[in-house]
Design a protein around this motif. Structure first.
Motif, mmCIF file in Angstrom:
data_model
loop_
_atom_site.group_PDB
_atom_site.id
_atom_site.type_symbol
_atom_site.label_atom_id
_atom_site.label_comp_id
_atom_site.label_asym_id
_atom_site.label_seq_id
_atom_site.Cartn_x
_atom_site.Cartn_y
_atom_site.Cartn_z
ATOM 1 N N LYS A 1 0.673 -1.195 0.125
ATOM 2 C CA LYS A 1 -0.100 0.041 0.002
ATOM 3 C C LYS A 1 0.853 1.353 -0.089
ATOM 4 O O LYS A 1 0.645 2.571 -0.360
ATOM 5 C CB LYS A 1 -1.058 0.009 1.314
ATOM 6 N N ASP B 1 -4.761 -5.351 -1.178
ATOM 7 C CA ASP B 1 -4.964 -5.068 0.073
ATOM 8 C C ASP B 1 -6.532 -5.432 0.122
ATOM 9 O O ASP B 1 -7.379 -4.978 -0.648
ATOM 10 C CB ASP B 1 -4.846 -3.600 0.475
ATOM 11 N N SER B 2 -6.869 -6.448 1.292
ATOM 12 C CA SER B 2 -8.232 -6.768 1.001
ATOM 13 C C SER B 2 -9.459 -5.823 0.891
ATOM 14 O O SER B 2 -10.422 -5.980 0.273
ATOM 15 C CB SER B 2 -8.340 -7.678 2.260
ATOM 16 N N GLU B 3 -9.296 -4.624 1.553
ATOM 17 C CA GLU B 3 -10.244 -3.634 1.548
ATOM 18 C C GLU B 3 -10.400 -3.189 0.584
ATOM 19 O O GLU B 3 -11.557 -2.966 -0.298
ATOM 20 C CB GLU B 3 -10.143 -2.496 2.728
ATOM 21 N N ASN C 1 -2.463 1.229 10.152
ATOM 22 C CA ASN C 1 -2.941 0.536 9.046
ATOM 23 C C ASN C 1 -4.041 1.063 8.430
ATOM 24 O O ASN C 1 -4.258 1.300 7.177
ATOM 25 C CB ASN C 1 -3.249 -0.910 9.283
ATOM 26 N N GLU D 1 -4.711 2.944 4.803
ATOM 27 C CA GLU D 1 -5.585 2.473 3.819
ATOM 28 C C GLU D 1 -6.791 3.322 3.548
ATOM 29 O O GLU D 1 -7.135 3.436 2.235
ATOM 30 C CB GLU D 1 -6.520 1.437 4.299
HETATM 31 MG MG MG Z 1 -6.047 -4.087 4.502
#
Ligand code: MG
Ligand code: NDP
Length: 401
Positions: free
Chosen positions: A107, A132-134, A235, A239
Motif C-alpha cells: 500500500k 489489500d483486502s479492503e 494501517n 488504507e
Molecule cells: Mg488491509
C-alpha cells in the motif's frame, strides 16, 4: 499461455500466500522472479520449489538495483508486490516500466506516490489491481455495481465487459438514455477494520502495552510492521489514504468502521442509499486469487463462510484512542507530500517501538509532529518523493533520540 509471475517479498506473509495460490494452478502460472530481503535460507528453499524463477536477495550489496533490472529482464506478465514498507515503491515503478501488471499489496506505493504510479500505469497501459483486502473489495464492488473501472491501463474489449458484468450501469444508462456524472454514483467508501488487539483498552491502558501485546492480532496473521499498524490503526490510516488516492475519492467520502470478525472486507454506499459489501473468510489468498485471475472470476477452492452461526458486529472507531486515523484523514485532505510523510514518520516510529525505544502511544505523537512541517511540494516526481521520505524519516529519528 501461462502467465509469467514475479513475486516480490516472496518470503513474507503476502509472498507465501501468493505462492500458494500460484502453486494450486501450475497450468495457468509460472513463477519467473522471486525476491527476498534477509531470508536467504527461505529463498534457497523457494529456488528449489520454483526452479524457473530468478532469485534476488535485496539485502545483498547492490541487491535493490539487481531487483529493478531483474524486473526489466524477466518482463513478467504480473508482479505481485508483497514487499513491506517504502522499499516497495521503486519495484512497483520498475514493474510497470517493464510492462507488467501489478497485483499490489504494498500500500505504501500508493500512499507515497499514488498519482505518479497511476499516471505511469496509464501511460504504459498496465493495470494495478489492489491486493489489500479492503481495496480489493472496493475495486470489485465498484466494478460490479457501478460504471467505475479502476484498471488505469487497459481498456477491456467489449465482449470481455459483457462476460464479467452482464448488465453494467453504463449499458443501462445507454439503454435508458440517462446521463449521470460518474462521481455522483458512489456516495462513500466504508473501509472495515478489525480494531486490532487493543480496541477494548482504555487510553490509560494503551500507555503500557508491550511489543508482544501489539503483535497478537486477533484475526489476521501478517508481517510485524502491518501488525503493529493494525494495533495503532495506522494501517487503517494508510488504507484511508490508499482509498482516496486509488479511487479518486475526497477524504470526506472514505469512512472507517470497526468490524472485529474481519468477514466484511469493505462496502460502498451508492447515491440511491444502497450499501454493497464484500464478504469472505479473512484469508489474503482471496484478494490475491482475484488479482491474479482478473478480470475473470474463477473457482478458488478456498473455504467459504457459513452463515450457520455467524455474528457480525460493527462499531464506530474511537479516534481519541487511535489518533493515527484523524492524522490520515488530514494528510489525505492536504494531499501533496503529506501522505508520504505520514508513512515515513510512522515507519520510523514503529521500528523504534519494536526496538522498545518508545512507548506505543508515542507512535502517533511522533507522526503528528513530523506532519506539522510544510510538506506541500510536488508528489509527481520520484526524486522529490524519495527526498521527502528521507527528510521525514530524519525528523522522526531526531524526535526519538
Ligand atoms: Mg488491509
Ligand atoms: P512481511 O513482513 O511478512 O514480508 C515482507 C517481505 O518483504 C519479506 O519477503 C521481506 O523479506 C521483504 N522485505 C522487507 N524489507 C525489504 C526491503 N527493504 N527491500 C525489499 N524487500 C524487503 O510483510 P507482509 O507480507 O505482511 O506485508 C507486505 C506488504 O503487504 C505490506 O505493504 C503490507 O502493508 C501489505 N499487506 C499485507 C497484508 C497481510 O495480510 N500480510 C494485508 C494487506 C496488505 P525477508 O523476510 O526475506 O527479509
Amino acid at each position: 499461455m501461462k502467465k509469467r509471475i514475479a513475486v516480490l517479498g516472496a518470503t513474507g506473509s503476502i509472498g507465501k500466500s501468493a505462492l500458494d495460490v500460484i502453486s494450486r494452478d501450475p497450468d495457468s502460472f509460472e513463477v519467473v522472479l522471486l525476491s527476498a530481503h534477509t531470508g536467504k535460507e527461505n529463498l534457497d528453499i523457494l529456488k528449489k520449489k520454483f526452479p524457473c524463477a530468478l532469485p534476488v536477495l535485496t539485502s545483498e550489496e547492490g541487491g535493490k538495483d539487481k531487483l529493478l533490472s531483474a524486473l526489466a529482464d524477466t518482463a513478467p506478465d504480473i508482479t505481485v508486490n508483497g514487499i513491506s514498507g517504502a522499499a516497495g515503491l521503486e519495484p512497483t515503478i520498475a514493474a510497470i516500466n517493464a510492462g507488467s501488471h501489478v497485483a499490489l499489496a504494498n500500500k505504501e506505493s500508493i500512499v507515497m506516490a499514488g498519482q505518479l504510479v497511476k499516471r505511469l500505469a496509464e501511460e504504459k497501459r498496465k493495470n494495478i489491481i489492489p491486493v489489500d483486502s479492503e481495496h480489493s473489495a472496493v475495486f470489485h464492488l465498484l466494478r460490479y455495481f457501478t460504471n467505475k473501472e479502476f484498471n488505469h491501463g487497459v481498456t477491456r474489449r467489449e465482449e470481455e465487459v459483457h462476460l464479467i458484468r452482464p448488465h453494467t450501469e453504463t449499458q443501462r444508462h445507454k439503454e435508458h438514455g440517462v446521463i449521470q456524472r460518474e462521481e455522483d454514483t458512489v456516495k462513500e467508501i466504508i473501509l472495515t477494520a478489525s480494531g486490532g488487539p487493543f480496541r477494548n483498552l482504555s487510553l490509560n491502558e494503551l500507555e503500557n502495552v508491550t511489543v508482544k501485546d501489539a503483535l497478537a492480532h486477533p484475526t489476521w496473521n501478517m508481517g510485524k510492521k502491518i501488525t503493529i499498524d493494525s494495533a495503532s490503526m495506522a494501517n487503517k490510516g494508510l488504507e484511508i489514504i490508499e482509498a482516496c488516492v486509488f479511487f479518486n475519492m475526497p477524504s470526506s467520502k472514505v469512512k472507517a468502521v470497526i468490524h472485529p470478525q474481519s468477514i466484511v472486507h469493505s462496502m460502498i454506499t451508492l447515491c440511491n442509499g444502497v450499501i454493497y459489501a464484500q464478504l469472505s473468510k479473512p484469508d489474503m489468498r482471496h484478494p490475491i486469487h482475484d488479482a491474479l485471475y482478473w478480470p475473470v472470476t474463477t473457482p478458488s477452492r478456498l473455504e467459504t463462510i457459513s452463515f450457520d452461526s455467524l455474528c457480525l458486529e460493527f462499531y464506530k472507531p474511537d479516534t481519541n484512542k487511535f489518533p493515527m486515523l484523524n492524522l490520515a484523514w488530514k494528510a489525505a485532505e492536504k494531499g501533496a507530500l503529506y501522505p508520504c510523510v505520514y508513512n515515513s514518520a510512522n515507519e520510523i516510529a514503529v521500528s523504534a517501538f519494536l526496538e522498545e525505544k518508545i512507548k506505543f502511544t508515542d507512535i502517533p505523537k511522533i507522526t503528528e509532529h513530523v506532519l506539522e512541517a510544510d510538506w506541500s511540494g510536488n508528489c509527481l516526481d520520484l526524486e522529490t518523493v524519495l527526498k521527502t521520505d528521507k527528510e521525514a524519516r530524519n525528523k522522526a529519528i531526531n524526535l526519538i533520540s
